[in-house]
Design an enzyme around this catalytic site. Structure first.
Site, PDB file in Angstrom:
ATOM      1  N   GLY A 442     -70.698 -62.294  10.501  1.00 49.37           N
ATOM      2  CA  GLY A 442     -71.547 -62.319   9.528  1.00 49.37           C
ATOM      3  C   GLY A 442     -70.763 -61.763   8.361  1.00 49.37           C
ATOM      4  O   GLY A 442     -70.363 -62.092   7.174  1.00 49.37           O
ATOM      5  N   SER A 443     -70.654 -60.521   8.351  1.00 50.75           N
ATOM      6  CA  SER A 443     -69.980 -59.416   7.458  1.00 50.75           C
ATOM      7  C   SER A 443     -68.616 -59.789   7.090  1.00 50.75           C
ATOM      8  O   SER A 443     -67.744 -60.009   8.287  1.00 50.75           O
ATOM      9  CB  SER A 443     -70.519 -58.035   7.497  1.00 50.75           C
ATOM     10  OG  SER A 443     -69.980 -57.503   8.518  1.00 50.75           O
ATOM     11  N   HIS A 704     -63.949 -52.846  15.991  1.00 52.73           N
ATOM     12  CA  HIS A 704     -64.138 -51.348  15.668  1.00 52.73           C
ATOM     13  C   HIS A 704     -62.882 -50.640  15.377  1.00 52.73           C
ATOM     14  O   HIS A 704     -62.974 -49.482  15.011  1.00 52.73           O
ATOM     15  CB  HIS A 704     -64.808 -50.819  16.736  1.00 52.73           C
ATOM     16  CG  HIS A 704     -66.261 -51.320  17.110  1.00 52.73           C
ATOM     17  ND1 HIS A 704     -66.493 -52.269  17.969  1.00 52.73           N
ATOM     18  CD2 HIS A 704     -67.647 -51.177  16.399  1.00 52.73           C
ATOM     19  CE1 HIS A 704     -67.740 -52.768  17.811  1.00 52.73           C
ATOM     20  NE2 HIS A 704     -68.356 -52.012  16.908  1.00 52.73           N
TER      21      HIS A 704
HETATM   22  N1  GLN Z   1     -74.398 -59.506  10.760  1.00 51.77           N
HETATM   23  C1  GLN Z   1     -74.112 -58.484  11.040  1.00 51.77           C
HETATM   24  C2  GLN Z   1     -72.714 -58.122  10.393  1.00 51.77           C
HETATM   25  O1  GLN Z   1     -71.773 -59.077  10.673  1.00 51.77           O
HETATM   26  C3  GLN Z   1     -74.091 -57.827  12.384  1.00 51.77           C
HETATM   27  C4  GLN Z   1     -73.637 -56.344  12.799  1.00 51.77           C
HETATM   28  C5  GLN Z   1     -73.953 -55.715  13.799  1.00 51.77           C
HETATM   29  O2  GLN Z   1     -73.915 -56.723  14.686  1.00 51.77           O
HETATM   30  N2  GLN Z   1     -74.030 -54.490  13.815  1.00 51.77           N
HETATM   31  O3  GLN Z   1     -72.236 -57.208   9.842  1.00 51.77           O
END
Ligand code: GLN
Ligand code: ZN
Length: 764
Positions: A442-443, A704
């Protein structure tokens, strides 16, 4: 005399000094000395502030530049081989373990992180094997004890206990097949003995030894290890305050009461019902009880009258000298101080206490119990009574429309119209994705430009219209990039979101926001959880315009992005006057409307993220069913309204859910993506074993860390994955969202991911 105590304190600093210094050090803009100095200043200020608030037992040693569990591993020489002999300083080895390192010819991934019990804090998992050669490389706890003493603050050092340390660890790859980390206890104890005896020699009177494992079911099987370890440690150690938190001890109290410890801390916010049993068990021992009556996990003002009542029960049983009043857990999970909040209304300000205010709370409660005649103490007691009464009055109001809607939920609202097998066919035609579809979570990178634009909007330096234009450009950029790199199911990149929970909270009723209430999630990553204060509803659509815009600039299918009800709840500070279930149902109804609006706007894939569903699981198995019932139901409530043609996705981080698998299945999402790159194949075997038949995207690389995975590495990962998961169910995606990453590594990593998917289409 009743003493007061705080079990641990936020590390970030009132103005985020530590976060900034750590990140500047990583960027090569700050020297190691200056980093240490910045950290020392924050520690000093915390110690002095706690002293000023009147706290008797002030913690030291729990501070960390990344994670306190990692501090133990680094100090104990539990450093996996891949981080050794790289010519790095001890500090850089420490950071390499925490976040990986890819520079100057060195290329090592980070160690695995896991959620700290049921919180959103992540710890770095110790990697252990028969070859782990424990020795005390340096005594960090002692150093910090002395650091505090130098400025005139006598502290109670904090260490994570040896059994919790080992049980939280995992077997390293090189360990033999049946290796259990706990088998290293005899080898580890000499290190603890040395650490503790050095503290004693330096004058520490008592030490807080955290053994949170004692609140878990598995604590019960460790009775012999506890007896053995603490018999060894007690004679050489300062007086031990054995510390538990986040849940109840249950029958573990029977063996705990026999341990040679001076004190026992219990969490009475999470588990008030355990007080009677614990008091009965320790009555005939010399053990002091530390009562966790001020929440270390939530930000509501403590109710002094209720806390005092608990303490009086304990005093009646044990006498005042055997009672300590404390925070329920470390205050790590709360923001530093309410004083940094300038935008709360008077009414809101009166509801909350952050870490420093909580410190004053424990001090006041203890003073009252000690019979203090100080007029300031009686004034604080009176003020608390008024605040609590006002809040109760506010809590008695509710949004009737929302309550009625929740009461009218019917079972059919939880289920999709057709079973997955039918939906899959309809969706295949509708979305027309290739085999091994590639997508992201998503992001996309939240660049400095994005943050600057948002800050400018906040300060009124640009207009809403200018900001919206900027966001549109960002979306277009992200969409074009995805088309260029060859991804199949696109996303808009979430540039408009400050945070996946805050963004939604800001558009829903019932939430309150802070300016500075940062709480550590992992390493230098902090989140600012919103606070749920009243009933939740959605006045207007929240994401539709951005997803529609993204769809309008591409002919490829666009995936809409929402945060799920359980995650919004878990990553907020929840109300404590109504059950979590009701709060989650209200959120789910709001999200259900959003999902249907997205569908209406032509968005054919909708992802509802639930990364926090596992983390919200109660710590004891006997409490699981109740939670899982409403947690899964509310997710389904938010997604199940759509037609068969709309593909629902969900995403989970740290998917340690082998043991709750039937619930993951029951979510019935068409596609789930999971954090997987650092886990072993066990999880996928669970999917197989349960005959999981919906689609699944096991993350192929770790986001990460800034490290770029090679194409070959991803292909390797796919090969092992494909040995377990049928090809027609596979999606290919990263581990999690890319918001914390830079563009450079994002571009390179996704190009390699797409190349690996092409390999799979041709070869698998
Ligand atoms: N859609 C969110 C993103 O892509 C999901 C983040 C998450 O799972 N912590 O940042
Ligand atoms: Zn994630």
């Amino acid at each position: 005399m009743v003493l007061s105590s705080v079990l641990g304190f936020p590390r970030i600093g009132a103005n985020r000094e530590v976060k900034k210094a750590v990140e500047a050090y990583w960027a090569g803009k700050l020297s190691a000395e200056d980093l240490i100095k910045a950290a020392a200043d924050v520690k000093k200020s915390s110690w002095t502030s706690l002293k000023e608030r009147g706290v008797d037992l002030i913690p030291s040693g729990e501070f960390s530049l990344y994670d306190h569990v990692l501090d133990h591993s680094a100090a104990f020489n539990a450093i996996p081989k891949r981080y050794q002999g790289l010519g790095l300083s001890a500090l850089d080895v420490f950071f390499a373990m925490g976040r990986g390192r890819q520079a100057d010819g060195v290329d090592v991934p980070a160690c695995e992180m896991k959620k700290w019990f049921d919180s959103n804090y992540h710890f770095v998992v110790p990697e252990l094997s028969e070859e782990t050669d424990f020795k005390l490389l340096y005594n960090k706890v002692l150093a910090e004890y002395k650091e505090a003493k130098e400025i005139g603050v006598v502290t109670r050092p904090v260490v994570l206990g040896p059994i919790s340390y080992l049980v939280l660890g995992k077997a390293a790859k090189e360990a033999s097949p049946n290796f259990q980390p706990i088998s290293l206890l005899p080898k580890l104890l000499p290190v603890y003995k040395q650490l503790l005896s050095e503290l004693k020699a330096a004058g520490a009177e008592s030490v807080q030894i955290d053994e949170p494992i004692l609140v878990l079911d598995k604590g019960a099987e460790l009775d012999k290890q506890y007896a053995f370890a603490y018999a060894e440690l007690a004679p050489v150690s300062p007086k031990i305050m054995l510390t538990t938190y986040f849940n109840r001890l249950d029958s573990n109290i029977n063996f705990i009461a026999k341990l040679p410890v001076a004190g026992l801390h219990i969490d009475l916010v999470r588990a008030p019902q355990q007080l009677g049993e614990v008091l009965a068990a320790i009555k005939s021992t010399p053990i002091v009880i530390s009562l966790g009556v001020v929440s270390g996990r939530n930000i509501w003002k403590a109710d002094f009258a209720a806390a005092i009542k608990f303490a009086q029960t304990a005093i009646a049983a044990l006498g005042a000298d055997r009672v300590v009043v404390a925070t329920s857990s470390s205050l790590l999970h709360t923001p530093v101080t309410l004083a940094s909040e300038k935008k709360l209304t008077e009414q809101q300000r009166d509801w909350f206490s952050f870490a420093l205010e909580k410190a004053a709370e424990v001090a006041t409660i203890a003073a009252v119990l000690s019979g203090s005649q100080d007029p300031k103490v009686s004034a604080a007691l009176e003020a608390n009574k008024i605040s609590i009464a006002k809040r109760r009055e506010f809590e008695s109001t509710s949004d009737d429309a929302v309550r009625k809607r929740v009461a009218a939920i019917t079972p059919d609202m939880y289920d999709r119209k057709s079973p997955f097998a039918v939906r899959k066919e309809v969706q295949a035609k509708h979305l027309n994705l290739p085999r091994f579809p590639t997508t992201t979570i998503g992001s996309f990178p939240q660049t400095k430009e994005i943050r600057t634009a948002r800050a400018k909007l906040g300060k009124g330096e640009i207009s809403q219209a200018e900001y919206d234009e900027f966001i549109k450009k960002e979306i277009e950029l992200v969409v074009k990039f995805q088309e260029k790199v060859g991804l199949d199911l696109l996303v808009h990149g979430e540039p408009e979101r400050n945070d996946m929970v805050q963004y939604f909270g800001e558009q829903l009723t019932g939430f309150v926001f802070t300016q500075n209430a940062w709480v550590q999630s992992y390493g230098s990553r902090y989140v600012r959880p919103p606070i749920i204060v009243s009933d939740v509803s959605r006045p207007t659509p929240m994401t539709v315009r951005w997803s529609s815009y993204a769809q309008s600039v591409s002919s490829k299918p666009m995936k809409g992005m929402l945060s799920g009800p359980v995650t919004i709840l878990n990553w907020s500070f929840p109300r404590d006057d109504v059950p979590r279930k009701l709060q989650s149902q209200q959120l789910a109804l709001a999200l259900r409307d959003e999902v249907l609006d997205l569908e209406k706007a032509g968005i054919s894939a909708i992802q509802v993220d639930e990364p926090a569903i596992r983390e919200g699981l109660p710590l004891r198995r006997s409490d699981w069913d109740e939670y899982l019932q409403w947690a899964v139901d509310t997710f389904k409530l938010s997604t199940a309204g759509v037609t068969d043609a709309t593909q629902t996705h969900s995403h989970f981080c740290y998917s340690d859910f082998g043991d709750i698998f039937p619930s993951i299945q029951r979510l019935d999402a068409d596609v789930i993506s999971i954090e997987f790159s650092k886990s072993d194949m066990k999880l996928l075997h669970t999917f197989k074993q349960y005959g999981y038949s919906n689609q699944i995207g096991p993350g192929v690389y770790d986001i990460h860390s800034p490290r770029i995975p090679s194409e070959a590495e991803i292909i390797e990962r796919l090969k092992t994955t494909l040995a377990i998961i049928p090809d027609h169910l596979m999606f290919i995606n990263p581990d999690c969202g890319l918001k914390t990453r830079g563009w450079k590594e994002t571009e390179a990593s996704l190009a390699n991911l797409v190349a690996a998917a092409r390999w799979a289409r041709a070869n698998a």
